[in-house]
Design a protein around this motif. Structure first.
Motif, mmCIF file in Angstrom:
data_model
loop_
_atom_site.group_PDB
_atom_site.id
_atom_site.type_symbol
_atom_site.label_atom_id
_atom_site.label_comp_id
_atom_site.label_asym_id
_atom_site.label_seq_id
_atom_site.Cartn_x
_atom_site.Cartn_y
_atom_site.Cartn_z
ATOM 1 N N GLY A 93 42.534 49.283 40.837
ATOM 2 C CA GLY A 93 41.248 48.604 40.921
ATOM 3 C C GLY A 93 41.210 47.714 42.159
ATOM 4 O O GLY A 93 42.138 47.711 42.966
ATOM 5 N N THR A 94 40.145 46.975 42.282
ATOM 6 C CA THR A 94 39.942 46.137 43.455
ATOM 7 C C THR A 94 41.013 45.072 43.614
ATOM 8 O O THR A 94 41.455 44.786 44.723
ATOM 9 N N TYR A 95 41.451 44.487 42.521
ATOM 10 C CA TYR A 95 42.356 43.335 42.589
ATOM 11 C C TYR A 95 43.759 43.617 42.056
ATOM 12 O O TYR A 95 44.555 42.704 41.931
ATOM 13 N N ALA A 96 44.067 44.876 41.748
ATOM 14 C CA ALA A 96 45.365 45.188 41.135
ATOM 15 C C ALA A 96 46.024 46.383 41.805
ATOM 16 O O ALA A 96 45.361 47.245 42.379
ATOM 17 N N ALA A 97 47.344 46.405 41.742
ATOM 18 C CA ALA A 97 48.134 47.521 42.271
ATOM 19 C C ALA A 97 49.404 47.658 41.437
ATOM 20 O O ALA A 97 49.793 46.735 40.716
ATOM 21 N N TRP A 98 50.055 48.808 41.560
ATOM 22 C CA TRP A 98 51.270 49.096 40.805
ATOM 23 C C TRP A 98 52.511 48.726 41.610
ATOM 24 O O TRP A 98 52.540 48.870 42.821
ATOM 25 N N PHE A 99 53.528 48.259 40.906
ATOM 26 C CA PHE A 99 54.840 48.054 41.516
ATOM 27 C C PHE A 99 55.866 48.779 40.668
ATOM 28 O O PHE A 99 55.609 49.136 39.516
#
Length: 124
Positions: A93-99
């Motif tokens: 999404g706009t404000y999230a990413a995976w690590f």
């Protein structure tokens, strides 16, 4: 819905059938015919946006790896990962990413303003 002991007891056959089906599907799929060059780890942690910028600054073709590429690197025991957590380019999404967590091979989503390690990749 609250799952109670009675619910499990009443639905045990269906639950076991579902578990058997899930066992047939691998959690991590191999990435066939992919030749990736892994760069050195950056010595400090940074936000997701900074990680993308830093990888781009490494030169032509360098980029932040995808979540699947990092999971595959964990599975293949690629050396050189010095920290437990690394940013992926995969957004949630706009404000999230995976690590990806190299201590256990897990992957979680978080806001892009967290600080994680970075290792750039080059290749298809």
């Amino acid at each position: 819905m609250k799952i109670t002991k009675q619910f499990v007891k009443d639905n045990l056959k269906e639950i076991n059938k579902l578990l058997e089906e899930l066992k047939k599907e691998p959690v991590i799929h191999s990435i066939p015919a992919k030749k990736l060059e892994w760069g050195a780890c950056f010595g400090e942690t940074m936000t997701w946006e900074d990680a993308k910028i830093w990888c781009k600054k490494q030169g032509a073709g360098w980029r932040l790896p995808t979540q699947m590429e990092l999971l595959q690197a964990f599975e293949d025991k690629i050396s050189g990962f010095q920290s437990p957590t690394y940013w992926s380019s995969t957004e949630g999404g706009t404000y999230a990413a995976w690590f990806v967590n190299f201590s256990n091979g897990g992957s979680l989503i978080t806001t892009k303003d967290y600080y994680y390690s970075v290792r750039c990749v080059k290749g298809q």
